[in-house]
Design a protein around this motif. Structure first.
Motif: not given
Length: 130
Positions: A16-33
């Motif tokens: 997944l390529t996005v403007e703010n990878a850190e925010s999305v990284r943290d999202f998937y860390h919290s949501v799917v582990g």
């Protein structure tokens, strides 16, 4: 015994390529582990995402910078092909277009991102020859 060789038609990777990878990284860390593993991109980090209890990357989360700056913000599958140049020619002949690349993925091989005639995106990946 399982055959671990990479074959044409296999889905080799997803990212997944996005403007703010850190925010999305943290999202998937919290949501799917998934646990993030930084990947040096010469001045910033993209991330391999690791399943809990595993050391093998399962997906990537990337910044929309450098060679990824024009990629759409969607989960992108990487489909293995035996000859990237032939696949690109077929894509164009059949009404698709190349939207990024072709590019080299270091020692791993070459890839490009295509858009099919319906508007869907996918990446084509040709592994490096041993």
């Amino acid at each position: 015994m399982a055959d671990d060789t990479i074959k044409a038609g296999d889905i080799q990777w997803v990212d997944l390529t996005v403007e703010n990878a850190e925010s999305v990284r943290d999202f998937y860390h919290s949501v799917v582990g998934w646990n993030p593993e930084p990947v040096d991109m010469n001045g910033y980090h993209d991330f391999n995402m690791i399943k809990p209890g595993n050391q093998t990357p399962t997906a990537g989360i990337c910044h929309a910078r450098g060679i990824n700056k024009d990629l759409p913000p969607q989960w992108l599958i990487y489909i293995t092909v035996s000859n990237l140049d032939e696949s690109i020619a077929s894509c164009r002949k059949l009404g698709g277009k190349v939207v990024a690349g072709p590019s080299t993925a270091g020692a791993y091989g070459r890839y490009c991102v295509i858009q099919d005639p319906a508007g869907a995106h996918a990446a084509l990946f040709q592994p490096a020859q041993p």
